[in-house]
Structure formats: C-alpha cells, structure tokens
Design a protein around this motif. Structure first.
Motif, PDB file in Angstrom:
ATOM      1  N   ALA A  95      44.995  32.022  38.641  1.00 34.66           N
ATOM      2  CA  ALA A  95      45.596  30.691  38.525  1.00 34.66           C
ATOM      3  C   ALA A  95      47.115  30.776  38.580  1.00 34.66           C
ATOM      4  CB  ALA A  95      45.143  30.029  37.228  1.00 34.66           C
ATOM      5  N   LEU A  96      47.668  31.796  37.948  1.00 37.40           N
ATOM      6  CA  LEU A  96      49.119  31.990  37.976  1.00 37.40           C
ATOM      7  C   LEU A  96      49.595  32.283  39.396  1.00 37.40           C
ATOM      8  CD1 LEU A  96      51.695  32.215  36.239  1.00 37.40           C
ATOM      9  CD2 LEU A  96      51.210  34.645  35.953  1.00 37.40           C
ATOM     10  N   GLY A  97      48.826  33.077  40.127  1.00 33.19           N
ATOM     11  CA  GLY A  97      49.193  33.368  41.505  1.00 33.19           C
ATOM     12  C   GLY A  97      49.098  32.160  42.411  1.00 33.19           C
TER      13      GLY A  97
ATOM     14  N   GLY B  21      53.510  37.649  32.813  1.00 35.31           N
ATOM     15  CA  GLY B  21      52.088  37.387  32.600  1.00 35.31           C
ATOM     16  C   GLY B  21      51.289  38.677  32.454  1.00 35.31           C
ATOM     17  N   LEU B  22      51.598  39.679  33.277  1.00 35.28           N
ATOM     18  CA  LEU B  22      50.926  40.970  33.168  1.00 35.28           C
ATOM     19  C   LEU B  22      51.241  41.661  31.851  1.00 35.28           C
ATOM     20  CD1 LEU B  22      51.350  42.456  36.770  1.00 35.28           C
ATOM     21  CD2 LEU B  22      49.230  41.696  35.683  1.00 35.28           C
ATOM     22  N   LEU B  23      52.530  41.578  31.425  1.00 41.12           N
ATOM     23  CA  LEU B  23      52.920  42.184  30.153  1.00 41.12           C
ATOM     24  C   LEU B  23      52.169  41.542  28.995  1.00 41.12           C
ATOM     25  CD1 LEU B  23      54.714  44.046  28.437  1.00 41.12           C
ATOM     26  CD2 LEU B  23      56.465  42.259  28.471  1.00 41.12           C
ATOM     27  N   LEU B  24      52.103  40.213  29.000  1.00 42.40           N
ATOM     28  CA  LEU B  24      51.385  39.515  27.930  1.00 42.40           C
ATOM     29  C   LEU B  24      49.897  39.840  27.981  1.00 42.40           C
ATOM     30  CD1 LEU B  24      53.109  35.994  27.952  1.00 42.40           C
ATOM     31  CD2 LEU B  24      53.335  37.803  26.240  1.00 42.40           C
ATOM     32  N   ALA B  25      49.362  40.027  29.190  1.00 43.02           N
ATOM     33  CA  ALA B  25      47.944  40.382  29.312  1.00 43.02           C
ATOM     34  C   ALA B  25      47.675  41.739  28.676  1.00 43.02           C
ATOM     35  CB  ALA B  25      47.529  40.386  30.788  1.00 43.02           C
TER      36      ALA B  25
ATOM     37  N   VAL C  67      37.081  38.918  32.632  1.00 43.36           N
ATOM     38  CA  VAL C  67      36.834  37.772  33.506  1.00 43.36           C
ATOM     39  C   VAL C  67      37.805  36.632  33.185  1.00 43.36           C
ATOM     40  CG1 VAL C  67      35.162  35.964  34.079  1.00 43.36           C
ATOM     41  CG2 VAL C  67      34.414  38.341  33.918  1.00 43.36           C
ATOM     42  N   LEU C  68      38.023  36.367  31.900  1.00 44.27           N
ATOM     43  CA  LEU C  68      38.942  35.304  31.499  1.00 44.27           C
ATOM     44  C   LEU C  68      40.373  35.610  31.952  1.00 44.27           C
ATOM     45  CD1 LEU C  68      37.647  34.582  27.866  1.00 44.27           C
ATOM     46  CD2 LEU C  68      37.271  33.214  29.922  1.00 44.27           C
ATOM     47  N   TYR C  69      40.814  36.862  31.776  1.00 42.38           N
ATOM     48  CA  TYR C  69      42.177  37.219  32.145  1.00 42.38           C
ATOM     49  C   TYR C  69      42.372  37.213  33.662  1.00 42.38           C
ATOM     50  CZ  TYR C  69      44.145  38.331  27.606  1.00 42.38           C
ATOM     51  OH  TYR C  69      44.655  38.230  26.348  1.00 42.38           O
ATOM     52  N   LEU C  70      41.385  37.681  34.417  1.00 41.23           N
ATOM     53  CA  LEU C  70      41.488  37.646  35.865  1.00 41.23           C
ATOM     54  C   LEU C  70      41.595  36.206  36.362  1.00 41.23           C
ATOM     55  CD1 LEU C  70      38.960  40.411  37.016  1.00 41.23           C
ATOM     56  CD2 LEU C  70      41.456  40.480  37.087  1.00 41.23           C
ATOM     57  N   ALA C  71      40.830  35.308  35.755  1.00 46.93           N
ATOM     58  CA  ALA C  71      40.909  33.891  36.132  1.00 46.93           C
ATOM     59  C   ALA C  71      42.305  33.326  35.848  1.00 46.93           C
ATOM     60  CB  ALA C  71      39.847  33.085  35.377  1.00 46.93           C
TER      61      ALA C  71
END
Length: 279
Positions: free
Chosen positions: A45-47, A84-88, A37-41
């Motif tokens: 926000a990045l998008g 951002g996806l890589l860091l996620a 949930v935190l990562y999706l948020a």
C-alpha cells in the motif's frame, strides 16, 4: 566479549531446541506468518499510494521546475519507504508477539519445563485477557521508545561520515536491545517481572543482550527469515531469561547451556543474597 558470545549461543540454542521439537516449531510459525501477510500488505500500500501521499504533503513544491520537483519528491518517497521498513523491523516482533501471545506462552512454558530441574514452569496465574492487556500495554511503551530512537537516528543519518558509519551500527544495537526485550518478556512476564524491572535487568547485561538481539535484528531485515526464526528466538530468549534470573538448568536437558553460556560473566542475579528486580 564473553557475554556477546554467550548471547549468540542462546540464539543458536533456541533454534536447535525448536529443530528438535518439530510440533512446537510448527505451532510457533503461525503468528509470524499472519504478521508477515499484514506487513507485506502495508508495504505494498505504501508503494502504491506513496507518491500521492508525498505530493499531497508537499503542495509548496507544485510549481518547482524540472528536474528539482522530481528529485525532491523522489528523495522523500525513498525516505518514506526506508522509514516504513525501519518501523517494520522495529515493530515486527512486538506485533507478532501480541498476535501470538497464547502460542508463544505455550512454547516458552514447554522450554522451561524441558530444562527445569523439577520439570515445572513458572505461571503468571493471570487470566488470558489480563496477560494480553499487559503485553499490549508494555509493547506500546517499547514501541514508543523505539520510535523515538528511530527518529533520532534518522535525523543523525544526515550528519556527514557519522551518519554513514556510526549511526547504522548504533541503530542495529538499539534494534537488538528492543528485540531482546520483547522476546524475553514472554518468559519474564510469567515470572512477575514488570517492564521497568525487565529493562533494568537487560541494561545490566547489555553485551549479552546485544549478542542475542543484534544478529537477530540483522536477520529480521528479511521478513520471511524473521517468520522462520521467530519460534527459535522465543525459545532462546526463554533460556536467556533463566540465565538473567540465575535459574538452574537440569543436567542432560536438551540444549543445555554450553561452556560459553555457562561461564558467562557473573551478574547480580547470581550473587548470594542479591535481589532480582521485579521478583
């Protein structure tokens, strides 16, 4: 190749173990759901604000003519989201383990007791706050290493041919190594093995580590999949940690090591009179 297969077998054994222990599986899902949930948020926000951020960061391009301005900032936006996806992917395990430290400690101890010949599990003897501090400190160190690798691989991605062939493969191997370190840390930290010794132990069995962590890293590209695989990954990492330290497993235990794992290539921890790092 034998160690690669053995590493993958530990990953499968961990999933089978939690499938046979439904209560532990449900218990282990909670931290992953919170992290998801935190990562999706953060990604949403990045998008939403990514375009504004790129425009703010590139004021020198305001006067560029069309279509160059749109192409340039569009490219940077794609790069920003990809980073951002890589860091996620690289940080999902670390953050989930930090949030779920008490959950995964309990899960790992249960696995140890289930497969140990004497039915016991090693305990760190440290208070919870101290364990959380050590876990957070070590996770930060690993994240810094992973971030450096991420920046290096991102830069190498612009090299013609190599950036589209070799670099992605190296990236998944690096991701697999760091994922395995974070997951085995749950069991190894309870045994008093510090970060430096853990890294040395994993480097001595790179093929085993890649066999476990690289397929998991590929699966973790889908965040929802990562949530459901996380409990089994912790269980499998606990089984692999026992192998790395040469600990015995009782006969007839659930998910007893199969022939691939049991016949894995010998390593220093299994040699008579050898010293296990950090012990």
């Amino acid at each position: 190749m034998r160690d690669l297969r053995a590493g993958f077998q530990y990953l499968l054994q961990g999933q089978r173990w939690v499938a046979r222990h439904g209560k532990q599986y449900g218990f282990g899902l909670l931290p992953g759901l919170i992290t998801l949930v935190l990562y999706l948020a953060a990604l949403v926000a990045l998008g939403v604000w990514g375009t504004d951020f790129v425009s703010w960061a590139t004021p020198f391009a305001d006067d560029w003519s069309s279509p160059w301005l749109g192409l340039f900032r569009g490219f940077l936006l794609v790069v920003l989201f990809a980073l951002g996806l890589l860091l996620a992917v690289l940080t999902f395990t670390a953050v989930t383990l930090l949030i779920g430290q008490p959950f995964y400690e309990t899960l790992s101890e249960t696995v140890d007791r289930d497969v140990s010949p004497d039915g016991t599990a090693p305990k760190s003897g440290l208070p919870l706050w101290r364990e959380l501090w050590i876990s957070a400190r070590d996770s930060l160190r690993i994240l810094l290493r992973a971030a450096l690798w991420g920046v290096l691989l991102f830069a190498c991605g612009f090299i013609p041919f190599l950036g589209q062939t070799v670099v992605p493969v190296v990236g998944f191997l690096v991701t697999g190594f760091f994922l395995t370190e974070e997951l085995t840390a749950v069991a190894l930290q309870r045994r008093g093995v510090d970060l430096r010794a853990r890294l040395a132990l994993l480097r001595s069995r790179k093929s085993l580590v890649w066999g476990f962590g690289t397929p998991l890293g590929l699966a973790f590209l889908v965040p929802v999949v990562a949530v459901f695989l996380m409990p089994g990954a912790v269980a499998g990492a606990t089984l692999m940690a026992r192998d790395l330290l040469g600990e015995e497993t009782r006969d007839g235990a659930d998910d007893q090591y199969d022939d691939e794992a049991a016949t894995a290539l010998p390593h220093p921890a299994r040699q008579p009179g050898s010293n296990v790092p950090g012990r």
